[in-house]
Design a protein around this motif. Structure first.
Motif, PDB file in Angstrom:
ATOM      1  N   GLN A 112      26.302 -40.899  -7.577  1.00  0.00           N
ATOM      2  CA  GLN A 112      26.246 -39.676  -8.576  1.00  0.00           C
ATOM      3  C   GLN A 112      26.329 -38.273  -7.751  1.00  0.00           C
ATOM      4  N   GLU A 113      25.122 -38.398  -6.891  1.00  0.00           N
ATOM      5  CA  GLU A 113      25.732 -36.634  -6.364  1.00  0.00           C
ATOM      6  C   GLU A 113      27.053 -36.684  -5.885  1.00  0.00           C
ATOM      7  N   TRP A 114      27.538 -37.822  -5.040  1.00  0.00           N
ATOM      8  CA  TRP A 114      28.787 -37.641  -4.321  1.00  0.00           C
ATOM      9  C   TRP A 114      29.781 -37.643  -5.385  1.00  0.00           C
ATOM     10  N   GLY A 115      29.847 -37.829  -6.636  1.00  0.00           N
ATOM     11  CA  GLY A 115      30.319 -37.465  -8.414  1.00  0.00           C
ATOM     12  C   GLY A 115      30.282 -36.626  -8.495  1.00  0.00           C
ATOM     13  N   LYS A 116      29.162 -35.686  -8.698  1.00  0.00           N
ATOM     14  CA  LYS A 116      28.760 -34.214  -9.157  1.00  0.00           C
ATOM     15  C   LYS A 116      29.844 -33.274  -8.016  1.00  0.00           C
ATOM     16  N   LEU A 117      29.397 -33.496  -6.067  1.00  0.00           N
ATOM     17  CA  LEU A 117      29.529 -32.754  -5.322  1.00  0.00           C
ATOM     18  C   LEU A 117      31.229 -32.554  -5.595  1.00  0.00           C
ATOM     19  N   ASP A 118      31.851 -34.166  -6.289  1.00  0.00           N
ATOM     20  CA  ASP A 118      33.250 -34.275  -5.974  1.00  0.00           C
ATOM     21  C   ASP A 118      33.842 -33.737  -7.070  1.00  0.00           C
TER      22      ASP A 118
END
Length: 535
Positions: free
Chosen positions: A125-131
Protein backbone atom coordinates in the motif's frame (compact mmCIF):
# COMPACT_ATOMS: atom_id res chain seq x y z
CA UNK A 1 7.50 -8.83 -4.21
CA UNK A 2 9.08 -8.17 -0.78
CA UNK A 3 12.43 -9.34 0.62
CA UNK A 4 12.46 -10.46 4.31
CA UNK A 5 15.20 -10.79 6.93
CA UNK A 6 14.78 -13.28 9.82
CA UNK A 7 16.95 -12.52 12.89
CA UNK A 8 17.32 -14.95 15.85
CA UNK A 9 20.38 -16.22 17.71
CA UNK A 10 18.74 -19.68 17.75
CA UNK A 11 19.44 -20.64 14.16
CA UNK A 12 16.98 -23.54 14.14
CA UNK A 13 14.11 -21.00 14.51
CA UNK A 14 15.01 -19.05 11.36
CA UNK A 15 15.97 -22.25 9.51
CA UNK A 16 12.61 -23.82 10.30
CA UNK A 17 10.70 -20.72 9.20
CA UNK A 18 12.74 -20.45 6.00
CA UNK A 19 11.98 -24.05 5.05
CA UNK A 20 8.34 -24.44 6.12
CA UNK A 21 6.57 -21.14 5.34
CA UNK A 22 5.06 -20.86 1.78
CA UNK A 23 6.79 -17.56 1.11
CA UNK A 24 5.60 -17.13 -2.49
CA UNK A 25 1.98 -17.19 -1.30
CA UNK A 26 2.85 -14.32 1.04
CA UNK A 27 4.40 -12.40 -1.91
CA UNK A 28 7.90 -12.79 -0.42
CA UNK A 29 10.70 -13.04 -2.98
CA UNK A 30 13.91 -13.64 -1.01
CA UNK A 31 14.46 -14.81 2.58
CA UNK A 32 17.66 -13.72 4.38
CA UNK A 33 18.76 -15.06 7.78
CA UNK A 34 21.00 -13.66 10.54
CA UNK A 35 22.00 -14.90 14.01
CA UNK A 36 22.95 -11.52 15.53
CA UNK A 37 22.21 -7.80 15.28
CA UNK A 38 25.62 -7.11 13.71
CA UNK A 39 25.05 -9.79 11.05
CA UNK A 40 21.59 -8.36 10.38
CA UNK A 41 22.98 -4.83 9.92
CA UNK A 42 25.57 -6.17 7.47
CA UNK A 43 22.84 -7.86 5.40
CA UNK A 44 20.74 -4.69 5.44
CA UNK A 45 23.68 -2.78 3.95
CA UNK A 46 24.23 -5.40 1.24
CA UNK A 47 20.66 -6.18 0.13
CA UNK A 48 17.32 -4.51 -0.55
CA UNK A 49 15.22 -5.63 2.41
CA UNK A 50 11.71 -4.35 3.15
CA UNK A 51 10.66 -6.46 6.17
CA UNK A 52 12.63 -7.58 9.26
CA UNK A 53 11.42 -10.20 11.75
CA UNK A 54 13.64 -10.18 14.85
CA UNK A 55 13.81 -11.91 18.21
CA UNK A 56 13.92 -9.61 21.23
CA UNK A 57 16.25 -11.52 23.54
CA UNK A 58 19.67 -12.12 21.98
CA UNK A 59 23.20 -12.09 23.48
CA UNK A 60 25.49 -9.11 22.97
CA UNK A 61 22.90 -6.77 21.35
CA UNK A 62 19.15 -7.37 21.59
CA UNK A 63 16.35 -6.87 19.10
CA UNK A 64 15.42 -3.44 20.48
CA UNK A 65 18.84 -2.14 19.43
CA UNK A 66 18.23 -3.49 15.95
CA UNK A 67 14.86 -1.69 15.84
CA UNK A 68 16.58 1.53 16.92
CA UNK A 69 19.13 1.15 14.10
CA UNK A 70 16.31 0.54 11.62
CA UNK A 71 14.46 3.67 12.75
CA UNK A 72 17.62 5.75 12.35
CA UNK A 73 19.11 4.37 9.12
CA UNK A 74 16.33 2.41 7.36
CA UNK A 75 13.09 4.20 8.33
CA UNK A 76 11.23 2.67 5.39
CA UNK A 77 11.82 -0.92 6.53
CA UNK A 78 8.92 -2.52 8.43
CA UNK A 79 9.58 -4.80 11.40
CA UNK A 80 7.94 -7.58 13.41
CA UNK A 81 9.27 -8.89 16.76
CA UNK A 82 9.37 -12.39 18.21
CA UNK A 83 8.74 -12.43 21.96
CA UNK A 84 7.68 -14.75 24.77
CA UNK A 85 4.81 -14.20 27.23
CA UNK A 86 7.25 -13.13 29.93
CA UNK A 87 8.77 -10.45 27.69
CA UNK A 88 5.60 -8.47 27.06
CA UNK A 89 7.25 -5.29 28.37
CA UNK A 90 9.85 -5.70 25.59
CA UNK A 91 7.03 -6.00 23.07
CA UNK A 92 5.59 -2.68 24.25
CA UNK A 93 8.97 -0.99 23.80
CA UNK A 94 9.23 -2.56 20.35
CA UNK A 95 5.88 -1.07 19.35
CA UNK A 96 7.13 2.35 20.47
CA UNK A 97 10.12 1.79 18.14
CA UNK A 98 7.69 1.41 15.22
CA UNK A 99 7.48 -2.38 15.11
CA UNK A 100 4.33 -3.24 13.16
CA UNK A 101 3.34 -6.24 15.28
CA UNK A 102 4.71 -8.86 17.70
CA UNK A 103 4.57 -12.66 17.38
CA UNK A 104 4.58 -14.90 20.46
CA UNK A 105 7.09 -17.72 20.81
CA UNK A 106 7.00 -20.61 20.28
CA UNK A 107 6.02 -19.49 16.80
CA UNK A 108 2.68 -20.65 15.45
CA UNK A 109 2.89 -20.86 11.64
CA UNK A 110 -0.63 -19.54 11.06
CA UNK A 111 -0.14 -16.57 13.36
CA UNK A 112 3.25 -15.90 11.79
CA UNK A 113 1.81 -15.99 8.26
CA UNK A 114 -1.05 -13.70 9.24
CA UNK A 115 1.33 -11.09 10.71
CA UNK A 116 3.71 -11.28 7.75
CA UNK A 117 0.81 -11.05 5.27
CA UNK A 118 -0.49 -7.88 6.97
CA UNK A 119 2.98 -6.34 6.92
CA UNK A 120 3.46 -7.16 3.21
CA UNK A 121 0.05 -5.68 2.41
CA UNK A 122 0.97 -2.49 4.30
CA UNK A 123 4.28 -2.28 2.41
CA UNK A 124 2.53 -2.67 -0.95
CA UNK A 125 0.00 0.00 0.00
CA UNK A 126 2.87 2.35 0.79
CA UNK A 127 4.43 1.52 -2.57
CA UNK A 128 1.12 2.29 -4.24
CA UNK A 129 0.90 5.64 -2.47
CA UNK A 130 4.50 6.43 -3.35
CA UNK A 131 3.92 5.48 -6.98
CA UNK A 132 0.80 7.64 -7.09
CA UNK A 133 2.68 10.51 -5.48
CA UNK A 134 5.54 10.15 -7.98
CA UNK A 135 3.09 10.04 -10.88
CA UNK A 136 1.28 13.13 -9.57
CA UNK A 137 4.59 14.90 -9.00
CA UNK A 138 5.71 14.01 -12.54
CA UNK A 139 2.40 15.17 -13.99
CA UNK A 140 2.59 18.40 -12.00
CA UNK A 141 6.17 18.97 -13.17
CA UNK A 142 5.14 18.34 -16.78
CA UNK A 143 2.23 20.76 -16.44
CA UNK A 144 4.52 23.35 -14.85
CA UNK A 145 6.95 23.05 -17.77
CA UNK A 146 4.09 23.59 -20.24
CA UNK A 147 2.83 26.58 -18.26
CA UNK A 148 6.33 28.05 -18.02
CA UNK A 149 6.94 27.63 -21.76
CA UNK A 150 3.54 29.17 -22.51
CA UNK A 151 4.27 32.18 -20.31
CA UNK A 152 7.75 32.55 -21.78
CA UNK A 153 6.36 32.42 -25.34
CA UNK A 154 3.74 35.06 -24.53
CA UNK A 155 6.31 37.42 -23.06
CA UNK A 156 8.90 36.88 -25.81
CA UNK A 157 6.23 37.62 -28.42
CA UNK A 158 5.35 40.93 -26.77
CA UNK A 159 2.54 40.17 -24.31
CA UNK A 160 2.91 42.64 -21.43
CA UNK A 161 1.44 41.38 -18.18
CA UNK A 162 0.34 43.60 -15.34
CA UNK A 163 2.67 43.71 -12.35
CA UNK A 164 0.36 41.77 -10.05
CA UNK A 165 -0.48 39.11 -12.65
CA UNK A 166 3.19 38.63 -13.51
CA UNK A 167 4.18 38.21 -9.87
CA UNK A 168 1.37 35.70 -9.28
CA UNK A 169 2.29 33.63 -12.33
CA UNK A 170 6.03 33.66 -11.60
CA UNK A 171 5.26 32.48 -8.07
CA UNK A 172 2.70 29.81 -9.01
CA UNK A 173 4.94 28.46 -11.81
CA UNK A 174 7.94 28.37 -9.41
CA UNK A 175 10.02 30.75 -11.54
CA UNK A 176 12.68 32.47 -9.44
CA UNK A 177 13.24 35.54 -11.64
CA UNK A 178 12.30 38.89 -10.11
CA UNK A 179 10.75 41.79 -12.06
CA UNK A 180 12.69 45.02 -12.51
CA UNK A 181 16.05 43.20 -12.29
CA UNK A 182 18.92 43.30 -14.75
CA UNK A 183 18.87 40.06 -16.76
CA UNK A 184 20.86 38.44 -19.54
CA UNK A 185 19.37 36.34 -22.32
CA UNK A 186 21.42 33.33 -23.42
CA UNK A 187 20.18 31.97 -26.76
CA UNK A 188 21.38 28.41 -27.36
CA UNK A 189 21.97 27.32 -30.94
CA UNK A 190 22.52 23.58 -31.37
CA UNK A 191 23.38 24.00 -35.05
CA UNK A 192 23.22 20.70 -36.90
CA UNK A 193 23.76 18.58 -33.75
CA UNK A 194 20.11 17.53 -33.43
CA UNK A 195 19.25 17.30 -37.13
CA UNK A 196 18.01 13.95 -38.32
CA UNK A 197 17.12 12.78 -34.82
CA UNK A 198 13.76 11.45 -33.76
CA UNK A 199 11.68 14.14 -32.07
CA UNK A 200 11.68 12.29 -28.73
CA UNK A 201 15.47 11.87 -28.78
CA UNK A 202 16.04 15.54 -29.61
CA UNK A 203 13.66 16.65 -26.82
CA UNK A 204 15.48 14.40 -24.35
CA UNK A 205 18.83 15.96 -25.26
CA UNK A 206 17.33 19.45 -24.96
CA UNK A 207 15.97 18.51 -21.53
CA UNK A 208 19.43 17.30 -20.47
CA UNK A 209 21.00 20.48 -21.86
CA UNK A 210 18.55 22.56 -19.82
CA UNK A 211 19.46 20.67 -16.65
CA UNK A 212 23.17 21.26 -17.27
CA UNK A 213 22.57 24.97 -17.96
CA UNK A 214 20.48 25.44 -14.82
CA UNK A 215 23.04 23.55 -12.72
CA UNK A 216 25.99 25.59 -14.00
CA UNK A 217 24.40 29.05 -14.21
CA UNK A 218 21.67 28.76 -11.60
CA UNK A 219 23.76 27.61 -8.65
CA UNK A 220 23.89 31.13 -7.20
CA UNK A 221 21.64 33.14 -9.53
CA UNK A 222 17.95 32.94 -10.52
CA UNK A 223 17.52 31.40 -13.98
CA UNK A 224 14.63 30.45 -16.26
CA UNK A 225 15.27 27.92 -19.01
CA UNK A 226 12.71 27.22 -21.71
CA UNK A 227 11.81 26.76 -25.36
CA UNK A 228 11.18 29.83 -27.46
CA UNK A 229 8.17 30.31 -29.77
CA UNK A 230 10.48 29.54 -32.70
CA UNK A 231 11.51 26.17 -31.23
CA UNK A 232 14.80 27.52 -29.94
CA UNK A 233 16.25 27.28 -26.44
CA UNK A 234 17.00 30.22 -24.17
CA UNK A 235 17.99 30.83 -20.60
CA UNK A 236 17.16 34.05 -18.77
CA UNK A 237 19.87 34.68 -16.22
CA UNK A 238 19.73 37.26 -13.41
CA UNK A 239 23.43 37.10 -12.62
CA UNK A 240 23.65 40.28 -10.58
CA UNK A 241 27.05 41.92 -10.40
CA UNK A 242 29.15 38.86 -11.21
CA UNK A 243 32.30 39.93 -13.11
CA UNK A 244 32.43 39.14 -16.82
CA UNK A 245 35.43 36.86 -16.31
CA UNK A 246 33.37 34.58 -14.06
CA UNK A 247 30.41 34.73 -16.43
CA UNK A 248 32.63 33.66 -19.31
CA UNK A 249 34.01 30.73 -17.34
CA UNK A 250 30.52 29.46 -16.47
CA UNK A 251 29.29 29.81 -20.05
CA UNK A 252 32.44 28.12 -21.34
CA UNK A 253 31.77 25.25 -18.94
CA UNK A 254 28.27 24.96 -20.43
CA UNK A 255 29.53 24.62 -24.01
CA UNK A 256 32.22 22.15 -22.90
CA UNK A 257 29.74 20.01 -20.94
CA UNK A 258 27.29 19.99 -23.85
CA UNK A 259 29.99 18.69 -26.18
CA UNK A 260 31.51 16.23 -23.69
CA UNK A 261 28.37 14.63 -22.30
CA UNK A 262 25.71 15.25 -24.97
CA UNK A 263 27.85 15.50 -28.14
CA UNK A 264 26.16 18.82 -28.95
CA UNK A 265 28.13 21.58 -30.69
CA UNK A 266 26.58 24.47 -28.79
CA UNK A 267 26.85 28.15 -29.71
CA UNK A 268 25.66 30.73 -27.19
CA UNK A 269 24.42 34.23 -28.07
CA UNK A 270 24.53 36.33 -24.91
CA UNK A 271 22.69 39.64 -24.70
CA UNK A 272 23.77 42.67 -22.76
CA UNK A 273 21.88 43.10 -19.47
CA UNK A 274 18.29 44.27 -19.94
CA UNK A 275 15.42 45.10 -17.60
CA UNK A 276 13.12 42.10 -17.02
CA UNK A 277 10.35 41.92 -18.18
CA UNK A 278 10.04 45.38 -19.76
CA UNK A 279 12.74 44.88 -22.39
CA UNK A 280 12.34 41.11 -22.82
CA UNK A 281 10.52 41.05 -26.19
CA UNK A 282 12.81 43.71 -27.68
CA UNK A 283 15.89 41.81 -26.51
CA UNK A 284 14.54 38.57 -27.97
CA UNK A 285 14.07 40.14 -31.42
CA UNK A 286 17.53 41.69 -31.18
CA UNK A 287 19.14 38.35 -30.25
CA UNK A 288 17.37 36.52 -33.10
CA UNK A 289 18.44 39.17 -35.60
CA UNK A 290 22.02 39.12 -34.37
CA UNK A 291 22.24 35.32 -34.26
CA UNK A 292 21.13 34.90 -37.88
CA UNK A 293 23.13 37.91 -39.13
CA UNK A 294 26.18 36.90 -41.21
CA UNK A 295 28.37 39.21 -39.12
CA UNK A 296 27.58 37.04 -36.09
CA UNK A 297 29.26 34.03 -37.70
CA UNK A 298 32.44 33.23 -35.81
CA UNK A 299 34.52 30.30 -34.65
CA UNK A 300 33.85 31.32 -31.05
CA UNK A 301 31.24 29.25 -29.22
CA UNK A 302 30.18 32.26 -27.14
CA UNK A 303 28.96 35.42 -28.89
CA UNK A 304 28.66 38.45 -26.61
CA UNK A 305 26.15 40.72 -28.34
CA UNK A 306 26.19 44.49 -28.17
CA UNK A 307 23.14 46.72 -28.37
CA UNK A 308 24.23 48.00 -31.77
CA UNK A 309 24.54 44.50 -33.27
CA UNK A 310 21.99 43.56 -35.90
CA UNK A 311 19.94 46.28 -37.56
CA UNK A 312 21.36 49.77 -37.67
CA UNK A 313 18.11 51.71 -37.76
CA UNK A 314 17.96 55.06 -39.51
CA UNK A 315 15.26 57.55 -38.46
CA UNK A 316 13.37 56.96 -41.72
CA UNK A 317 13.40 53.21 -41.15
CA UNK A 318 12.11 53.61 -37.57
CA UNK A 319 9.26 55.72 -38.93
CA UNK A 320 8.24 53.09 -41.49
CA UNK A 321 8.54 50.18 -39.04
CA UNK A 322 6.53 51.88 -36.30
CA UNK A 323 3.05 50.80 -37.58
CA UNK A 324 4.05 47.16 -36.96
CA UNK A 325 4.03 47.77 -33.22
CA UNK A 326 1.34 50.43 -32.94
CA UNK A 327 -2.00 49.29 -31.42
CA UNK A 328 -4.00 47.46 -32.49
CA UNK A 329 -1.01 45.11 -32.77
CA UNK A 330 -0.82 42.21 -35.19
CA UNK A 331 -1.35 39.85 -32.26
CA UNK A 332 -4.55 41.65 -31.25
CA UNK A 333 -5.85 41.72 -34.82
CA UNK A 334 -5.27 37.98 -35.26
CA UNK A 335 -6.58 37.23 -31.79
CA UNK A 336 -9.89 38.88 -32.68
CA UNK A 337 -10.05 37.38 -36.19
CA UNK A 338 -9.59 40.68 -38.04
CA UNK A 339 -7.90 39.16 -41.08
CA UNK A 340 -8.40 42.13 -43.40
CA UNK A 341 -7.05 44.49 -40.77
CA UNK A 342 -4.00 42.23 -40.34
CA UNK A 343 -3.33 42.15 -44.08
CA UNK A 344 -3.80 45.92 -44.38
CA UNK A 345 -1.32 46.60 -41.57
CA UNK A 346 1.35 44.28 -43.03
CA UNK A 347 0.87 45.52 -46.60
CA UNK A 348 0.98 49.17 -45.55
CA UNK A 349 4.39 48.62 -43.95
CA UNK A 350 5.72 46.59 -46.89
CA UNK A 351 4.41 49.12 -49.43
CA UNK A 352 6.00 51.99 -47.50
CA UNK A 353 9.38 50.24 -47.72
CA UNK A 354 9.29 50.12 -51.55
CA UNK A 355 11.10 53.42 -51.93
CA UNK A 356 13.85 52.73 -49.37
CA UNK A 357 17.24 51.06 -49.86
CA UNK A 358 16.57 47.82 -47.97
CA UNK A 359 18.88 45.22 -46.46
CA UNK A 360 18.14 41.64 -45.54
CA UNK A 361 17.98 42.64 -41.86
CA UNK A 362 15.21 45.22 -42.45
CA UNK A 363 13.06 42.57 -44.13
CA UNK A 364 13.85 40.19 -41.31
CA UNK A 365 12.39 42.71 -38.83
CA UNK A 366 9.05 42.59 -40.68
CA UNK A 367 9.28 38.81 -40.91
CA UNK A 368 9.80 38.54 -37.15
CA UNK A 369 6.79 40.74 -36.38
CA UNK A 370 4.49 38.67 -38.61
CA UNK A 371 5.83 35.27 -37.59
CA UNK A 372 5.65 36.15 -33.88
CA UNK A 373 1.99 37.07 -34.26
CA UNK A 374 1.25 33.86 -36.15
CA UNK A 375 2.98 31.70 -33.55
CA UNK A 376 1.16 33.49 -30.73
CA UNK A 377 -2.18 32.84 -32.37
CA UNK A 378 -1.42 29.17 -33.06
CA UNK A 379 -0.39 28.67 -29.42
CA UNK A 380 -3.53 30.24 -28.02
CA UNK A 381 -6.21 29.16 -30.46
CA UNK A 382 -5.13 25.70 -31.53
CA UNK A 383 -4.45 26.61 -35.17
CA UNK A 384 -1.90 24.30 -36.78
CA UNK A 385 0.43 25.89 -39.28
CA UNK A 386 1.00 23.85 -42.43
CA UNK A 387 4.21 21.83 -42.64
CA UNK A 388 5.82 24.22 -45.11
CA UNK A 389 4.72 27.26 -43.14
CA UNK A 390 5.88 25.78 -39.83
CA UNK A 391 9.30 25.18 -41.30
CA UNK A 392 9.56 28.75 -42.49
CA UNK A 393 8.88 30.02 -38.97
CA UNK A 394 12.32 28.83 -37.91
CA UNK A 395 14.25 32.13 -37.99
CA UNK A 396 17.38 30.38 -39.23
CA UNK A 397 15.49 28.78 -42.11
CA UNK A 398 13.95 32.04 -43.29
CA UNK A 399 16.85 33.29 -45.41
CA UNK A 400 15.01 32.71 -48.69
CA UNK A 401 11.80 34.42 -47.51
CA UNK A 402 13.62 37.57 -46.44
CA UNK A 403 15.79 37.65 -49.54
CA UNK A 404 13.58 40.26 -51.22
CA UNK A 405 10.57 42.44 -50.53
CA UNK A 406 8.46 40.51 -53.09
CA UNK A 407 9.22 37.16 -51.50
CA UNK A 408 8.40 38.49 -48.04
CA UNK A 409 5.13 40.01 -49.25
CA UNK A 410 4.18 36.76 -50.98
CA UNK A 411 4.94 34.70 -47.89
CA UNK A 412 3.02 37.01 -45.55
CA UNK A 413 -0.11 36.98 -47.70
CA UNK A 414 0.16 33.24 -48.34
CA UNK A 415 0.46 32.19 -44.70
CA UNK A 416 -2.25 34.60 -43.57
CA UNK A 417 -4.56 33.31 -46.28
CA UNK A 418 -3.93 29.67 -45.32
CA UNK A 419 -4.63 30.34 -41.68
CA UNK A 420 -7.83 32.21 -42.45
CA UNK A 421 -9.08 29.37 -44.67
CA UNK A 422 -8.14 26.82 -42.04
CA UNK A 423 -9.98 28.71 -39.35
CA UNK A 424 -13.09 29.05 -41.50
CA UNK A 425 -12.98 25.35 -42.46
CA UNK A 426 -12.45 24.02 -38.94
CA UNK A 427 -15.82 25.33 -37.89
CA UNK A 428 -18.93 26.63 -38.92
CA UNK A 429 -17.83 28.67 -36.00
CA UNK A 430 -19.86 28.24 -32.84
CA UNK A 431 -22.04 31.24 -32.15
CA UNK A 432 -20.15 31.91 -28.94
CA UNK A 433 -16.83 32.21 -30.78
CA UNK A 434 -18.40 34.62 -33.25
CA UNK A 435 -19.67 36.73 -30.36
CA UNK A 436 -16.18 36.84 -28.83
CA UNK A 437 -14.70 37.98 -32.16
CA UNK A 438 -17.37 40.62 -32.52
CA UNK A 439 -16.70 41.89 -29.01
CA UNK A 440 -12.94 42.10 -29.62
CA UNK A 441 -13.48 44.03 -32.84
CA UNK A 442 -15.76 46.49 -31.03
CA UNK A 443 -13.15 47.01 -28.29
CA UNK A 444 -10.41 47.53 -30.88
CA UNK A 445 -12.44 50.14 -32.77
CA UNK A 446 -13.88 51.99 -29.77
CA UNK A 447 -11.11 52.50 -27.22
CA UNK A 448 -11.62 56.25 -27.12
CA UNK A 449 -15.39 56.00 -26.75
CA UNK A 450 -17.84 54.60 -24.24
CA UNK A 451 -16.55 51.05 -24.34
CA UNK A 452 -18.15 49.38 -21.33
CA UNK A 453 -19.57 45.90 -20.89
CA UNK A 454 -23.07 47.37 -21.10
CA UNK A 455 -22.41 49.38 -24.29
CA UNK A 456 -20.88 46.30 -25.96
CA UNK A 457 -23.77 44.11 -24.80
CA UNK A 458 -26.22 46.57 -26.37
CA UNK A 459 -24.39 46.34 -29.70
CA UNK A 460 -24.44 42.53 -29.77
CA UNK A 461 -28.01 42.35 -28.43
CA UNK A 462 -27.22 40.36 -25.29
CA UNK A 463 -27.72 40.96 -21.58
CA UNK A 464 -24.45 42.27 -20.01
CA UNK A 465 -24.35 39.46 -17.42
CA UNK A 466 -24.87 36.77 -20.08
CA UNK A 467 -22.30 38.36 -22.40
CA UNK A 468 -19.73 38.49 -19.58
CA UNK A 469 -20.34 34.82 -18.81
CA UNK A 470 -19.89 33.82 -22.47
CA UNK A 471 -16.69 35.84 -22.82
CA UNK A 472 -15.17 34.44 -19.61
CA UNK A 473 -16.06 30.86 -20.58
CA UNK A 474 -14.61 31.16 -24.09
CA UNK A 475 -11.41 33.09 -23.29
CA UNK A 476 -10.71 32.54 -19.60
CA UNK A 477 -10.50 36.34 -19.16
CA UNK A 478 -13.24 38.61 -17.84
CA UNK A 479 -14.64 41.03 -20.43
CA UNK A 480 -14.04 44.00 -18.15
CA UNK A 481 -10.45 42.82 -17.58
CA UNK A 482 -9.96 42.47 -21.34
CA UNK A 483 -11.16 46.02 -22.01
CA UNK A 484 -8.81 47.38 -19.35
CA UNK A 485 -5.90 45.27 -20.64
CA UNK A 486 -6.25 46.52 -24.21
CA UNK A 487 -6.55 50.12 -23.00
CA UNK A 488 -3.50 49.76 -20.76
CA UNK A 489 -1.46 48.20 -23.59
CA UNK A 490 -2.29 51.17 -25.80
CA UNK A 491 -1.48 53.54 -22.94
CA UNK A 492 1.88 51.84 -22.49
CA UNK A 493 2.65 52.22 -26.18
CA UNK A 494 1.72 55.92 -26.15
CA UNK A 495 3.83 56.58 -23.05
CA UNK A 496 6.81 54.86 -24.70
CA UNK A 497 6.55 56.29 -28.19
CA UNK A 498 4.82 59.70 -27.95
CA UNK A 499 5.30 62.92 -26.00
CA UNK A 500 1.62 63.36 -25.23
CA UNK A 501 0.63 64.60 -21.82
CA UNK A 502 -0.91 62.16 -19.37
CA UNK A 503 -4.26 63.97 -19.53
CA UNK A 504 -4.21 63.75 -23.35
CA UNK A 505 -3.64 59.99 -23.21
CA UNK A 506 -6.38 59.72 -20.59
CA UNK A 507 -8.87 61.47 -22.87
CA UNK A 508 -7.86 59.50 -25.99
CA UNK A 509 -8.51 56.24 -24.17
CA UNK A 510 -11.98 57.34 -23.13
CA UNK A 511 -11.29 58.06 -19.44
CA UNK A 512 -12.65 61.25 -17.95
CA UNK A 513 -10.51 61.34 -14.82
CA UNK A 514 -6.66 61.27 -15.07
CA UNK A 515 -6.42 60.17 -11.42
CA UNK A 516 -8.65 57.16 -12.12
CA UNK A 517 -6.60 56.31 -15.23
CA UNK A 518 -3.39 56.60 -13.22
CA UNK A 519 -4.80 54.28 -10.54
CA UNK A 520 -5.74 51.65 -13.15
CA UNK A 521 -2.35 51.91 -14.83
CA UNK A 522 -0.54 51.44 -11.51
CA UNK A 523 -2.71 48.43 -10.64
CA UNK A 524 -1.88 46.88 -14.03
CA UNK A 525 1.85 47.69 -14.30
CA UNK A 526 2.90 48.39 -10.70
CA UNK A 527 3.73 52.06 -11.27
CA UNK A 528 1.97 55.28 -12.25
CA UNK A 529 2.15 56.62 -15.82
CA UNK A 530 4.52 59.36 -14.65
CA UNK A 531 6.75 56.86 -12.89
CA UNK A 532 6.80 54.65 -16.00
CA UNK A 533 7.72 57.56 -18.28
CA UNK A 534 10.50 58.65 -15.90
CA UNK A 535 11.94 55.14 -15.52
Amino acid sequence: MVNILLVDDESYVTESLALTIPWQELRIDKVHRAESVDAALELLQQHEIELVVTDIRMPDRDGLELLSELAQHWPGVRSLVLTGHSDFEYAQKAIRLNASDYILKPVDDDQFMTSVSKAVEAIEQEWGKLDKYNRLAYRRQSELELLRDGLLSDMLLGRELGGRELLERLDSYEILLKPERQTRMVYMSTGSSLRGMEESEARLLEYALGNIAVELLGEHDPVWFGRTPHSGLILLWQNGDQPDAENRERLQALTTSAETYLKIQLTLYVSEPFLFPTELATTYRHVLRSAQHPVAASSSRIQWLQQDDGIQERPAMIKYMEPLYKPPTLIHLLESGQWNGTRDKVLSVLDSLESLPLTHEHLYEVYLAVSNALVYMSHHHGHMLGESDAGSLDPFAAQHITGSLDRLRSWCMNVLGRLEVQQNNTTTEPSRSRIVKQVQEIVSESLGQDVSVKSIADRVYLHPVYLSKIYKTETGEGLGDYIIRIRMEKALYMLKHTNRKIYEITAELGYQNPQYFSKLFKKHYGMTPNEFRDS
